[in-house]
Motif scaffolding. Structure first.
Motif, PDB file in Angstrom:
ATOM      1  N   UNK A  41       0.925  -1.235  -0.222  1.00  0.00           N
ATOM      2  CA  UNK A  41       0.217  -0.078   0.012  1.00  0.00           C
ATOM      3  C   UNK A  41       0.850   1.201  -0.049  1.00  0.00           C
ATOM      4  N   UNK A  42       1.790   1.333   0.735  1.00  0.00           N
ATOM      5  CA  UNK A  42       2.514   2.460   0.845  1.00  0.00           C
ATOM      6  C   UNK A  42       3.665   2.786  -0.390  1.00  0.00           C
ATOM      7  N   UNK A  43       4.278   1.477  -0.877  1.00  0.00           N
ATOM      8  CA  UNK A  43       4.891   1.742  -2.229  1.00  0.00           C
ATOM      9  C   UNK A  43       3.860   2.014  -3.234  1.00  0.00           C
ATOM     10  N   UNK A  44       2.428   1.643  -3.423  1.00  0.00           N
ATOM     11  CA  UNK A  44       1.708   2.075  -4.415  1.00  0.00           C
ATOM     12  C   UNK A  44       1.316   3.481  -4.438  1.00  0.00           C
ATOM     13  N   UNK A  45       1.174   3.893  -3.052  1.00  0.00           N
ATOM     14  CA  UNK A  45       1.102   5.385  -2.864  1.00  0.00           C
ATOM     15  C   UNK A  45       2.145   6.365  -3.123  1.00  0.00           C
ATOM     16  N   UNK A  46       3.322   5.819  -2.740  1.00  0.00           N
ATOM     17  CA  UNK A  46       4.398   6.657  -3.222  1.00  0.00           C
ATOM     18  C   UNK A  46       4.752   6.784  -4.611  1.00  0.00           C
ATOM     19  N   UNK A  47       4.516   5.776  -5.405  1.00  0.00           N
ATOM     20  CA  UNK A  47       4.814   5.773  -6.806  1.00  0.00           C
ATOM     21  C   UNK A  47       3.490   5.918  -7.712  1.00  0.00           C
ATOM     22  N   UNK A  48       2.434   6.271  -7.039  1.00  0.00           N
ATOM     23  CA  UNK A  48       1.050   6.805  -7.388  1.00  0.00           C
ATOM     24  C   UNK A  48       0.866   5.674  -8.478  1.00  0.00           C
ATOM     25  N   UNK A  49       0.746   4.537  -8.267  1.00  0.00           N
ATOM     26  CA  UNK A  49       0.066   3.295  -8.817  1.00  0.00           C
ATOM     27  C   UNK A  49      -0.862   2.590  -8.231  1.00  0.00           C
ATOM     28  N   UNK A  50      -1.376   1.617  -8.786  1.00  0.00           N
ATOM     29  CA  UNK A  50      -2.254   0.721  -8.114  1.00  0.00           C
ATOM     30  C   UNK A  50      -1.598  -0.417  -7.641  1.00  0.00           C
ATOM     31  N   UNK A  51      -2.254  -1.067  -6.677  1.00  0.00           N
ATOM     32  CA  UNK A  51      -1.536  -2.248  -6.235  1.00  0.00           C
ATOM     33  C   UNK A  51      -1.513  -3.393  -7.333  1.00  0.00           C
ATOM     34  N   UNK A  52      -2.563  -3.262  -8.202  1.00  0.00           N
ATOM     35  CA  UNK A  52      -2.221  -4.461  -9.360  1.00  0.00           C
ATOM     36  C   UNK A  52      -1.183  -4.087 -10.201  1.00  0.00           C
ATOM     37  N   UNK A  53      -0.972  -2.664 -10.413  1.00  0.00           N
ATOM     38  CA  UNK A  53       0.226  -2.346 -11.293  1.00  0.00           C
ATOM     39  C   UNK A  53       1.635  -2.940 -10.743  1.00  0.00           C
ATOM     40  N   UNK A  54       1.579  -2.722  -9.197  1.00  0.00           N
ATOM     41  CA  UNK A  54       2.756  -3.321  -8.715  1.00  0.00           C
ATOM     42  C   UNK A  54       3.000  -4.953  -8.833  1.00  0.00           C
ATOM     43  N   UNK A  55       1.694  -5.398  -8.727  1.00  0.00           N
ATOM     44  CA  UNK A  55       2.123  -6.917  -8.833  1.00  0.00           C
ATOM     45  C   UNK A  55       2.403  -7.434 -10.376  1.00  0.00           C
ATOM     46  N   UNK A  56       1.787  -6.535 -11.283  1.00  0.00           N
ATOM     47  CA  UNK A  56       2.461  -6.641 -12.713  1.00  0.00           C
ATOM     48  C   UNK A  56       3.979  -6.525 -13.003  1.00  0.00           C
ATOM     49  N   UNK A  57       4.445  -5.450 -12.323  1.00  0.00           N
ATOM     50  CA  UNK A  57       5.651  -5.398 -12.234  1.00  0.00           C
ATOM     51  C   UNK A  57       6.539  -6.307 -11.396  1.00  0.00           C
ATOM     52  N   UNK A  58       5.940  -6.794 -10.497  1.00  0.00           N
ATOM     53  CA  UNK A  58       6.520  -8.041  -9.804  1.00  0.00           C
ATOM     54  C   UNK A  58       6.640  -9.152 -10.527  1.00  0.00           C
TER      55      UNK A  58
END
Length: 81
Positions: free
Chosen positions: A27-44
């Motif tokens: 949640x913190x990383x998504x807010x910091x990068x201004x992306x959705x949690x799903x985008x972070x999952x895609x990047x992972x």
């Protein structure tokens, strides 16, 4: 004077190391990068960002976030006027 400089250099190194060891949850990383949690999952899933997982909780280090940004850095293509 030399001892004070060495102490200052050591203190700066410790502060730098502490910043590098800072961790953010999803949640913190998504807010910091201004992306959705799903985008972070895609990047992972694509291997674009490093992460650690403890049970079902995902964590990102400050260094991994910085590396992602640095790897996608684009230099300015127009000279400043």
């Amino acid at each position: 004077m030399v001892v004070a400089f060495a102490a200052l250099t050591a203190a700066r190194s410790l502060a730098r190391a502490a910043r590098q060891l800072q961790w953010f949850d999803n949640k913190e990383a998504a807010a910091m990068l201004k992306v959705s949690p799903r985008t972070l999952q895609n990047w992972r899933d694509e291997g674009l960002i490093g992460f650690s997982q403890v049970d079902r909780k995902i964590y990102y280090s400050r260094a991994d976030i910085g590396l992602l940004l640095q790897n996608h850095y684009n230099k300015p293509f127009k000279a400043a006027a």
